[in-house]
Scaffold this active site. Structure first.
Site, PDB file in Angstrom:
ATOM      1  CG  ASP A 129      88.990  77.264 -17.297  1.00 57.96           C
ATOM      2  OD1 ASP A 129      89.564  77.755 -17.971  1.00 57.96           O
ATOM      3  OD2 ASP A 129      87.957  77.117 -16.704  1.00 57.96           O
ATOM      4  CE  LYS A 163      92.571  82.277 -21.388  1.00 53.91           C
ATOM      5  NZ  LYS A 163      91.486  81.567 -20.756  1.00 53.91           N
ATOM      6  CD  GLU A 220      89.873  78.676 -22.458  1.00 55.85           C
ATOM      7  OE1 GLU A 220      88.829  79.228 -23.136  1.00 55.85           O
ATOM      8  OE2 GLU A 220      90.635  79.218 -22.116  1.00 55.85           O
ATOM      9  CG  ASP A 243      83.499  79.487 -23.003  1.00 56.70           C
ATOM     10  OD1 ASP A 243      82.928  80.268 -22.122  1.00 56.70           O
ATOM     11  OD2 ASP A 243      84.593  79.211 -22.855  1.00 56.70           O
TER      12      ASP A 243
END
Lengths: 152, 628
Positions: free
Chosen positions: B8, B70, B169, B191
């Site tokens: 992850d 990211k 994800e 999330d």
């Protein structure tokens, strides 16, 4: 030999290969697991203690901060409090835990966590000027990095 | 047979996991932590630091410490203008408007930075597993476009890894909950991480996931909750003491930590105390901070942050053209979903559905990635077949107690042997009553079968050794064998379907056992007290008969009286544990006196039994009852 027998034989051989592969995999998994458990058993025993010791370090930090504010006080009470502090340090020392010196050393992220860059004021650049929170070792391991200000 | 790992690769932190023996395990990094900060630092000395160490030197070296890579990966320079404002390092345009980080005059692509993090995670996995790891599955947000996915894959390649697959994800989270086995379900994944918020709506059918809609807020997360708390505490302190703690780096750091700790505590309790002695000082001396914070106050301070989650959820539902009642599953991901107010909001927005949250929300994505990696490496198929026994298996022993040989949730195939003995003198047959269940007493459990082993040579009780073996194969077929070690005689029974109970039945039996556990423990204690008193009575009786007239008359009378009382209590199934124990220990005393008297009289002929009179050490303290 009948052609169907050949196919059946091949199928079984293939199945045997797959089964054997799975068997080896499980065996390897287990072997690796066993070895790692052995290797980590020491670490695991410590990890139980770690949490409580880390919170005790916060109590020690409290002493350190208190002493900074009362350096010139030499009363009997003050001496008693210092004795309590030494006692707590000794308890931890008996477990192999001890503070390490950071001031004047070169900044090393393995030992130090920088919280600020400050004017050198005579300190060589890249060295620790003061630790606002002391670092502790547990045997060879860095239990908690020191929180430091670094000359830059 | 290389292992494949799941990564992850997060904005703030990354997690790596692997399948081991069919179960996903989160890998602990070389600093002993399950989370690795997604940070890379380049020091003046030309050293490259990744993870926690990079983070520790970030303050000294902000221009050469890259975090949140990211947010830039796979994007064009013009697209990231707003992100650039939030970071202290230099971001420049490279060839074809590609994003580049400028570090000491050298340009690095976001892919390269991510590759360093991936490399580090793979190295940690290699060290942890003790075998080289090259195959990986990496997760990306569902909203990532092709360029961002490709760039993430390239990051893997640069790290020298073989990227088996890039997965979403939310899909990974659903895999972690085993939802790929569902048919035609609609799943909402909520999330809320450290710094980003994503909502995804997925459909699953035939093991394939399809993303229907995504929405979110790229700058909303747990860190905002911490900051709210820091501000409140600092303002309260300023009103009290006139000092702004946020102005001093050290105080601010301590405050931020205390705020995060308070937030975590308030997820499980309704009130917490924030205590920072000697937090600062002024001319009048040191100042301490001591403050109570209730969950209600915390909720009030962060209400607008929680409310900011509403829009994206509604939007995702609207985009997917789905009503809240059509959702089959809701999954919580990200540490901030532990906040009770956030959970309450999710329930409110999803029609009161109970969300899945049994898997650690910080690790659920990596765990799902590891499961996917295991499937692609052909591992999961082979190992997941291993089943467990849903209930304990055992047999009835003296006094109607169930002695368990195989505990529930033991992975099968499994095999276990124990040696038992007889309960009476000259007992020539034993009844093996095979049981399944969690209760202490045999009669409360399920009988799987009975058989009888005969032809045991007459002997004193406790002497014969009967080895009982429970062997349960991979298909759940149980074979119980009893073998008399003396004669080699053997009897067995095979029970199929010992694992084929319905889930409801199993749940009921386990719950039953829990509900009755106190009562069962007491009843078992009673049986044990009777057994042990009876056993002492038996030994003393034998001792008396062996010693014959060497036994002093007074002691003999006393012993016989005690034996009589014990026998009476045992016969009536007395539940007076204290009385039984007292009698047993009194009798033991008498036995000692008795034997020492006898031995001092005639030591040369003494041959009475000592200890507890049981055959050998490996014979366990439980005997078959006499067959009737």
């Amino acid at each position: 030999m009948m052609p169907t027998e050949t196919t059946e034989l091949e199928r079984l051989q293939e199945q045997l290969r797959t089964e054997h592969e799975m068997y080896l995999r499980a065996l390897a998994d287990f072997d690796n697991y066993r070895r790692r458990v052995e290797r980590e058993s020491k670490y695991t025993a410590r990890s139980g203690k770690r949490e409580i010791i880390l919170s005790l370090l916060e109590v020690l930090d409290g002493f350190d901060r208190a002493f900074q504010h009362a350096e010139k006080n030499q009363s009997a009470l003050w001496e008693g409090v210092q004795a309590i502090h030494r006692k707590l340090l000794a308890v931890l020392q008996a477990q192999g835990i001890a503070p390490f010196e950071s001031v004047g050393q070169a900044f090393d992220p393995a030992l130090h966590e920088a919280i600020a860059a400050v004017e050198p004021n005579g300190h060589p650049s890249g060295t620790v000027v003061d630790d606002v929170q002391r670092g502790y070792r547990w045997g060879d391991e860095v239990l908690r990095p020191a929180r430091v200000r670094v000359a830059q | 047979m290389a292992k494949a790992i799941g990564i992850d690769l997060g904005t703030t932190n990354s997690v790596v996991a692997v399948m081991e023996g069919g179960k996903p395990t989160v890998i602990i990094n070389s600093e002993g932590s399950r989370l690795t900060p997604s940070v890379v630092g380049f020091t003046n000395a030309g050293e490259r630091l990744v993870g926690q160490l990079a983070k520790r030197q970030a303050v000294l070296n902000p221009e050469n410490t890259i975090y949140s890579a990211k947010r830039f990966i796979g994007r064009r320079f013009p697209e990231v203008q707003s992100e650039i404002k939030n970071v202290p390092y230099k971001v420049v345009a490279g060839p074809n408007d590609a994003v580049r980080f400028l570090i000491s005059g050298k340009q690095y692509s976001p892919e390269e930075i991510s590759s360093m993090i991936l490399r580090r995670l793979a190295d940690d996995a290699t060290k942890y597993l003790g075998e080289k790891v090259t195959d990986v599955v990496i997760t990306v947000p569902a909203y990532f476009n092709d360029a961002q996915r490709q760039a993430t894959k390239d990051a893997g390649k640069i790290a020298g890894l073989n990227v088996l697959r890039i997965i979403n994800e939310p899909t990974a989270a659903a895999l972690a909950y085993g939802l790929d086995k569902k048919t035609n379900e609609t799943i909402l994944v909520f999330d809320l991480g450290g710094g980003t918020f994503d909502v995804s709506i997925l459909d699953v059918g035939d093991g394939v996931f399809e993303v229907h809609a995504t929405a979110g807020d790229t700058h909303l997360g747990g860190d905002d909750f911490d900051k709210r708390l820091v501000d409140w505490i600092a303002e309260e302190f300023m009103r009290d003491q006139g000092i702004d703690l946020r102005k001093d780096r050290q105080s601010l750091q301590r405050l931020t930590e205390a705020a995060e700790k308070a937030k975590i505590e308030l997820s499980s309790s309704l009130e917490t105390t924030i205590s920072l002695p000697f937090v600062t000082a002024d001319a009048s001396g040191p100042k301490h901070l001591e403050m109570k914070l209730t969950r209600a106050k915390f909720d009030q301070l962060t209400a607008d942050l929680v409310e900011r989650c509403v829009g994206p959820v509604k939007q995702a539902l609207a985009d997917a053209k789905i009503a809240e009642k059509d959702l089959d599953e809701v999954i919580l991901v990200g540490g901030a979903t532990r906040i009770p107010a956030v959970q309450a909001l999710v329930r409110r927005l999803t029609g009161g559905k109970e969300p899945n949250q049994s898997v650690n929300p910080d690790e659920v994505v990596a765990i799902g990635a590891a499961i996917q990696a295991g499937v692609l490496a052909g591992e999961v198929k082979g190992v997941v077949l291993l089943d467990v026994t849903p209930l304990s298996l055992g047999l009835e022993t003296l006094g109607g107690v169930m002695t368990k040989l195989i505990e529930r949730n033991t992975t099968i195939p499994a095999r276990k042997s124990e040696t038992f003995s007889t309960a009476d003198d000259n007992q020539t047959a034993v009844d093996v009553h095979v049981l399944q269940g969690e209760r202490e007493l045999a009669r409360d459990n399920r009988t799987l079968g009975h058989f009888r082993l005969e032809g045991i040579r007459p002997a004193l009780r406790g002497k014969p050794q009967i080895e009982v073996t429970f062997d349960i194969d991979a298909n759940g077929i149980l074979t119980v064998t009893a073998k008399d070690q003396d004669t080699g005689k053997e009897q067995k029974i095979t029970v199929s379907g010992s694992t084929q109970l319905s889930k409801d039945e199993i749940d009921r039996m386990v719950k039953d056992a829990q509900a009755h556990s106190d009562e069962d423990k007491r009843r078992k204690e009673e049986v044990e007290a009777r057994n042990s008193a009876d056993s002492v009575a038996y030994q003393v009786e034998r001792q008396i008969s062996e010693l014959g007239d060497r036994v002093p008359v007074n002691e003999k009378a006393r012993a016989e009286q005690l034996i009589g009382e014990i026998r009476e209590l045992v016969k009536n199934n007395s539940t007076d544990v204290a009385r039984l124990r007292q009698l047993g220990s009194d009798l033991q005393q008498v036995a000692h006196a008795l034997s020492s008297a006898a031995y001092s009289q005639a030591s040369q002929t003494a041959s009475g039994p000592s200890g507890n009179g049981r055959a050998t050490d490996d014979v366990i303290d439980a005997e078959f009852k006499q067959t009737r």
